[in-house]
Design a protein around this motif. Structure first.
Motif, short mmCIF file in Angstrom:
data_model
loop_
_atom_site.label_atom_id
_atom_site.label_comp_id
_atom_site.label_asym_id
_atom_site.label_seq_id
_atom_site.Cartn_x
_atom_site.Cartn_y
_atom_site.Cartn_z
N TRP A 203 86.58 -98.24 -55.80
CA TRP A 203 87.59 -98.25 -56.90
C TRP A 203 88.31 -98.71 -56.75
O TRP A 203 89.81 -99.69 -58.27
CB TRP A 203 88.55 -96.89 -56.76
N TRP B 102 96.36 -104.74 -54.55
CA TRP B 102 96.84 -104.14 -53.59
C TRP B 102 98.83 -103.85 -53.69
O TRP B 102 99.15 -102.99 -52.88
CB TRP B 102 96.53 -104.77 -52.69
N VAL C 108 99.34 -95.26 -53.23
CA VAL C 108 99.72 -93.69 -52.10
C VAL C 108 100.74 -93.46 -52.12
O VAL C 108 100.24 -92.27 -51.82
CB VAL C 108 98.62 -93.83 -50.82
N ILE D 42 101.90 -89.22 -53.10
CA ILE D 42 102.28 -88.48 -51.39
C ILE D 42 103.73 -87.98 -52.23
O ILE D 42 104.07 -86.83 -51.53
CB ILE D 42 102.40 -89.03 -50.06
N HIS E 36 96.03 -104.07 -46.23
CA HIS E 36 94.05 -103.37 -46.70
C HIS E 36 92.75 -105.26 -47.31
O HIS E 36 92.36 -105.12 -46.88
CB HIS E 36 94.11 -103.27 -48.27
N THR F 144 104.26 -103.28 -41.66
CA THR F 144 103.56 -101.69 -42.23
C THR F 144 103.65 -100.25 -41.11
O THR F 144 103.70 -99.27 -41.42
CB THR F 144 102.23 -102.20 -42.09
N GLY G 205 96.97 -93.89 -38.92
CA GLY G 205 97.72 -95.32 -40.09
C GLY G 205 97.93 -96.19 -39.24
O GLY G 205 98.19 -97.24 -39.19
N LEU H 148 95.42 -98.54 -37.72
CA LEU H 148 94.45 -99.41 -38.84
C LEU H 148 95.52 -100.15 -38.50
O LEU H 148 95.22 -102.08 -39.21
CB LEU H 148 94.38 -98.78 -40.29
N ASP I 149 92.41 -103.06 -36.78
CA ASP I 149 91.93 -103.14 -38.10
C ASP I 149 90.43 -104.04 -38.23
O ASP I 149 89.52 -103.38 -38.66
CB ASP I 149 92.87 -103.33 -38.81
N HIS J 268 88.05 -101.66 -40.02
CA HIS J 268 88.49 -102.03 -41.11
C HIS J 268 86.89 -101.12 -42.21
O HIS J 268 85.26 -101.98 -41.30
CB HIS J 268 88.03 -103.22 -42.17
N HIS K 225 91.09 -91.80 -42.26
CA HIS K 225 92.99 -91.78 -42.16
C HIS K 225 93.01 -91.43 -43.73
O HIS K 225 93.70 -90.32 -44.14
CB HIS K 225 92.80 -93.30 -42.69
N PHE K 226 92.44 -91.86 -45.28
CA PHE K 226 93.61 -91.64 -46.72
C PHE K 226 92.44 -90.25 -46.61
O PHE K 226 93.39 -90.37 -48.02
CB PHE K 226 93.06 -93.00 -47.19
N VAL L 39 95.42 -87.73 -44.84
CA VAL L 39 96.49 -88.65 -44.48
C VAL L 39 97.36 -88.13 -47.08
O VAL L 39 98.27 -87.96 -46.76
CB VAL L 39 97.08 -89.43 -44.40
N MET L 40 96.19 -89.08 -47.69
CA MET L 40 96.47 -88.92 -49.07
C MET L 40 95.63 -88.10 -49.93
O MET L 40 96.28 -87.34 -50.31
CB MET L 40 95.71 -90.61 -49.23
N ARG M 283 81.11 -97.71 -43.89
CA ARG M 283 81.22 -97.11 -45.22
C ARG M 283 80.32 -97.65 -46.88
O ARG M 283 80.03 -98.55 -46.46
CB ARG M 283 82.79 -97.14 -45.86
C1 HEM Z 1 102.16 -94.56 -40.96
C2 HEM Z 1 101.62 -94.60 -42.47
C3 HEM Z 1 100.67 -95.31 -42.70
C4 HEM Z 1 100.32 -96.81 -41.73
C5 HEM Z 1 100.55 -97.65 -40.98
C6 HEM Z 1 98.86 -96.79 -42.97
C7 HEM Z 1 97.77 -98.15 -42.52
C8 HEM Z 1 96.68 -98.05 -43.10
C9 HEM Z 1 95.94 -99.42 -43.08
C10 HEM Z 1 96.25 -100.45 -42.51
C11 HEM Z 1 94.37 -99.21 -44.38
C12 HEM Z 1 93.80 -100.31 -44.71
C13 HEM Z 1 92.90 -99.90 -43.40
C14 HEM Z 1 91.64 -100.69 -43.63
O1 HEM Z 1 90.76 -100.57 -45.24
O2 HEM Z 1 90.87 -101.20 -42.83
C15 HEM Z 1 95.18 -97.86 -44.54
C16 HEM Z 1 94.53 -97.62 -45.70
C17 HEM Z 1 94.64 -96.66 -46.59
N1 HEM Z 1 95.75 -96.06 -46.19
FE1 HEM Z 1 97.01 -95.22 -44.87
N2 HEM Z 1 98.53 -95.93 -43.60
C18 HEM Z 1 100.20 -95.36 -43.64
C19 HEM Z 1 99.85 -93.97 -44.49
C20 HEM Z 1 99.32 -93.70 -45.81
C21 HEM Z 1 99.80 -92.75 -46.78
C22 HEM Z 1 100.70 -91.81 -46.82
C23 HEM Z 1 98.68 -92.48 -47.55
C24 HEM Z 1 98.68 -91.48 -48.72
C25 HEM Z 1 98.94 -91.21 -49.11
C26 HEM Z 1 97.64 -94.00 -47.68
C27 HEM Z 1 96.32 -93.82 -47.86
C28 HEM Z 1 95.81 -94.85 -47.92
C29 HEM Z 1 94.79 -95.63 -48.60
C30 HEM Z 1 93.72 -94.87 -49.57
C31 HEM Z 1 93.43 -96.56 -47.98
C32 HEM Z 1 92.61 -96.88 -47.76
C33 HEM Z 1 92.20 -97.53 -49.27
C34 HEM Z 1 90.93 -98.26 -49.40
O3 HEM Z 1 89.95 -99.12 -48.63
O4 HEM Z 1 90.02 -98.01 -50.42
N3 HEM Z 1 98.03 -94.78 -45.80
N4 HEM Z 1 96.11 -97.65 -44.37
#
Ligand code: HEM
Ligand SMILES: [Cu+2]
Lengths: 607, 190
Positions: free
Chosen positions: A174, A298, A305, A309, A352, A370, A416, A419, A425, A429, A437-438, A441-442, A499
């Motif tokens: 995506w 990004w 994201v 939310i 990311h 972050t 999160g 990560l 990470d 990653h 995670h996503f 949370v999402m 993945r």
């Molecule tokens: C405490 C808050 C959050 C932190 C610290 C956080 C941190 C991260 C980090 C560092 C990544 C990258 C991981 C990687 O690819 O190695 C990630 C991926 C992702 N996060 Fe979060 N996140 C948080 C909250 C959220 C929320 C609230 C959402 C959505 C509503 C969200 C949606 C996503 C998505 C969609 C990805 C993956 C995207 C992909 O690689 O396809 N995250 N998050």
């Protein structure tokens, strides 16, 4: 006091200009086409967004079952009828082909994130609720609003058509990273499929910009008398910040796409350099940087994201307060934390990209920013829990989904923090940990927000109720199922399972996940069927549901419940009511609820 | 359903919408110019002289800002003919601007600097795409100008509310300032 009485007394002089009295029987003629298809009524547009979103949710969800089948049952052929539906491009020897697998995960991600959880969620609730809850007869520009839907619809058609081209839909994920997405020779999906993907996404961006401009303008300019910003329901605040994020971040994605289009079709080298494709040879592109695309993507991708939310957060706050019969805890903190999240969401995109070759010193700044997002997120969770605390809780289906949202959001949010630390990470990653995670949370959380919203505002949309028994079954199976599907993915991710792989069976180190994978896939099939139950409930109730007989079935304070049970275009039959208080006077002075239209009593403190 | 104004001091919703849209367009160009800076810091960046004709286009677009301002004043003073003429001049200047930008591209081409195609360097491609997108925004404004121009011929329409004219002129000044920003940007960063 009845709402009728309030309506009669609560008249303000502000909105009289230019508004002729519109009664239930329409004065002007509405044809089928202007009422149901090219409608400019925000309530109808909301339904259009919702139902288009549902169609996409079914398509995208069904896709996930296909690739989960591949992961859970790598040795068993797909059921015959599924093979028959899919046809030769998709299935070979009873299994989906690797090309089809990647096409499926890509399209699943794209349509769920953009078409379901962006257009389907904020498109539905921003349209339905902004005019109704701020006290306006429609959006600032109903025409732009209609166009926004039709751009989305066209984007949908283009995206759908990419399923049927000979070389298959786009299959590079995506996020559409170049060089894969930029070079037609790199994979079959990068040919026509990618062209269609880009056209669909460009149309989608236009749709979102039109929508966002309208939402912001309506919230700021069209509020009824007495509706100061600090008297807005939190739903509106959530949708408002969402619109701001969209209007500021989608153009950046658009820029990224434009450069990508030039690289694909006009021989430029923004993202490409020194590439050799086997069978084709070296490419002339020189001097580009694929990392540049990642930055542009990004910069939207992370705000995106939160675009998903924040509306869910607003909906949950509203439903939670109504059904706990208590004021929302910390209204200003809720608004403040939405604001903080909105600002911070623009400053964290590089998390990311920790392992993309980003300068580690720069990375450490992004770690800090972050992790800061965890603070406003935690404030919100704390406030929801405190709102529930000693509440007089009514466990309506909407309320259950709202509580479920909080549970899932906590579980997904905590990972999160793992990560967000760049050192961790490096290991996590691109593993199933990120998927877990996503999706929690999402994906699941935003879906829960959407379900909560649908159950809660269904009476306003259709003048009927959905069936409660089916709704409870829907909730519990979805709640349990979601955890059963996504929780085990954390362990797989810790174990290093990457993945985006078609087949893990040759990989001895992941052999012991075989049973787990089968289990997750099986639960996914069950949870999907439960969603069909929800859809059945939704459509059945439009015609057969129990009729709503009172204007304000949930005993809520906000303005949408002062309109007629089935409001016409223009929403209020008489004048738009005036607002005298914030929307969260529940359980105040021994009164169960005090609508916003009730004037403040002599010995009462105003908010 | 027409738009209602809650009270007369507030910004008209359509005008407000334009301001948000301008924010959105700014983000798009901010993204592109940041990408330019990021890419510029890396190797293999072709250095070349800006086309001289960009100076002329800059002058043209600044003059067009003045003419649209005067046309708005004429509209407010209900001098229909003057209003119409100034609108027409502004539209012509907009078209002239686009043509001059085209000459700029031709100038690059004749010096062997390719914007697209094999052998193009990102430095020229960026210039081409950013200025090209800007021209698209100018031409969008020209279309709007022409619509207003034609409408000004109709004797049936008698409105003295200048909001649409104000919105158009804000947009036009915006694309003007946007170009000045890009012009300075290319000279400093390029
Ligand atoms: C405490 C808050 C959050 C932190 C610290 C956080 C941190 C991260 C980090 C560092 C990544 C990258 C991981 C990687 O690819 O190695 C990630 C991926 C992702 N996060 Fe979060 N996140 C948080 C909250 C959220 C929320 C609230 C959402 C959505 C509503 C969200 C949606 C996503 C998505 C969609 C990805 C993956 C995207 C992909 O690689 O396809 N995250 N998050
Ligand atoms: Cu992120």
């Amino acid at each position: 006091m009845s709402n009728e009485a309030i309506l009669q007394t609560g008249v303000g002089g502000a909105h009289t200009a230019g508004v002729h009295e519109e009664h239930h029987e329409h004065h002007h003629h509405e044809t089928f086409i202007t009422k149901y298809i090219f409608s400019q009524d925000h309530k109808m547009i909301a339904k259009q967004f919702l139902i288009t979103g549902m169609v996409w949710a079914v398509i995208g969800g069904a896709m996930s079952l296909l690739f989960r089948w591949q992961l859970g049952y790598p040795n068993e052929p797909l059921p015959m009828w599924v093979q028959d539906i899919l046809g030769k491009w998709w299935v070979k020897d009873g299994h989906i082909t690797p090309e089809a697998y990647y096409a499926l995960v890509t399209t699943h991600g794209t349509v769920l994130i953009f078409f379901v959880l962006t257009a389907g969620l904020s498109g539905t609730f921003a349209n339905l609720l902004i005019p109704l809850q701020v006290g306006a007869r429609d959006m600032a520009s109903p025409l732009m609003n209609m166009l926004s839907y039709w751009f989305f619809f066209t984007a949908s058609i283009v995206m759908l058509s990419s399923m049927f081209v000979e070389t298959g839909p786009f299959s590079g994920g995506w996020t559409a990273y170049p060089p894969l997405s930029a070079l037609g020779d790199a994979s079959p999906g990068s040919k026509t499929g990618m062209d269609l993907w880009l056209i669909a996404m460009a149309l989608f961006v236009v749709s979102q910009l039109l929508a966002g401009l309208n939402y912001i303008s309506t919230v700021l300019n069209m509020r009824t008398k007495g509706m100061s910003m600090t008297r807005l329901p939190l739903t509106i605040w959530g949708l408002f910040f969402t619109a701001i994020l969209g209007v500021l971040s989608f153009p950046v994605l658009f820029s990224g796409f434009i450069l990508l289009i030039f690289d694909r079709n006009f021989g430029t080298s923004f993202y490409l350099s020194d590439i050799f494709i086997s069978g084709v040879g070296p490419l002339p592109h020189e001097g580009g940087s694929p990392i540049l695309y990642q930055h542009l993507f990004w910069f939207l991708g992370h705000p995106e994201v939160y675009i998903i939310i924040l509306p869910a957060m607003g909906i949950v706050s509203e439903i939670m307060s109504i059904n706990a019969r208590k004021p929302i805890f910390g209204y200003m903190a809720m608004v403040g934390s939405l604001f903080a999240i909105a600002v911070l969401s623009f400053l964290v995109w590089a998390h990311h990209m920790f392992v993309s070759g980003l300068n580690p010193f720069l990375g450490s700044i992004f770690v800090l920013l972050t992790l800061l997002i965890a603070v406003p997120s935690a404030i919100k969770v704390f406030n929801w829990l405190t709102t529930l605390w000693r509440g007089n809780i009514r466990f309506t289906p909407a309320m259950l989904f709202a509580i479920g949202f909080v549970s899932i959001f906590i579980s997904g949010g905590l990972t999160g923090i793992f990560l967000g630390n760049s050192a961790l990470d490096i290991h996590l990653h691109d593993t199933y940990f990120v998927i877990a995670h996503f999706h929690l949370v999402m994906g699941v959380a935003a879906m829960f927000g959407m379900f909560a919203g649908v159950y809660h505002w269904y009476p306003k949309m259709y003048g009927r109720y959905m069936n409660n028994t089916l709704a409870y079954i829907h909730f519990w199976l979805t709640m349990i199922g979601a955890y059963l599907i996504f929780w085990p993915m954390h362990y797989q991710g810790f174990a290093g399972m990457p993945r985006r792989y078609y087949d893990y069976t040759p990989w001895v180190s992941f052999d012991h996940f075989e049973g787990l994978n089968r289990f997750m896939s099986t639960v996914a099939i069950i949870v999907f069927s439960v969603q069909i139950l929800f859809l059945f409930n939704f459509f059945y109730s439009i015609w057969k549901g129990r009729k709503v007989r009172t204007q304000n079935p949930w005993g809520a304070n906000t303005l949408e419940w002062t309109t007629p049970i089935k409001p016409g275009h223009g929403n209020w039959t008489g004048e738009i009511p005036e607002v005298h208080r914030w929307p969260y006077d529940y359980g105040k002075d021994n009164r169960e609820f005090i609508p916003q239209t009730t004037p403040v009593g002599a010995d009462e403190n105003i908010h | 359903m027409s738009v209602q104004r809650a009270d007369s001091n507030r910004l008209h919703p359509h005008k407000f919408t334009l301001w948000v849209a301008i924010g959105s367009i700014i983000m798009m160009f901010a993204a592109l110019t940041s990408a330019y800076i990021v890419r510029h810091a890396q190797q293999n960046w072709l250095e070349f002289e800006m086309p001289k004709v960009f100076w002329y286009s800059t002058v043209v677009i600044i003059i067009s800002s003045i003419t649209i301002h005067l046309s708005l004043k004429a509209f407010r003073a209900r001098e229909r003919l003057r209003y119409r003429m100034l609108l027409g001049i502004t539209a012509l200047l907009g078209v002239l601007f686009a043509i001059l930008q085209g000459f700029g591209f031709y100038d690059l081409y004749s010096r062997g600097i390719q914007i697209i195609g094999d052998g193009s360097n990102p430095s020229a491609s960026f210039l081409g795409i950013i200025t090209g997108l800007h021209v698209v925004h100018v031409l969008g404004g020209v279309v709007a100008l022409l619509i207003f121009f034609i409408r000004a011929y109709s004797t049936r329409i008698k409105t003295y509310d200048s909001t649409p004219q104000e919105i158009l002129s804000v947009y036009w000044h915006f694309v003007d300032i946007l170009w000045i920003y890009l012009f300075i940007f290319f000279h400093l960063a390029g």
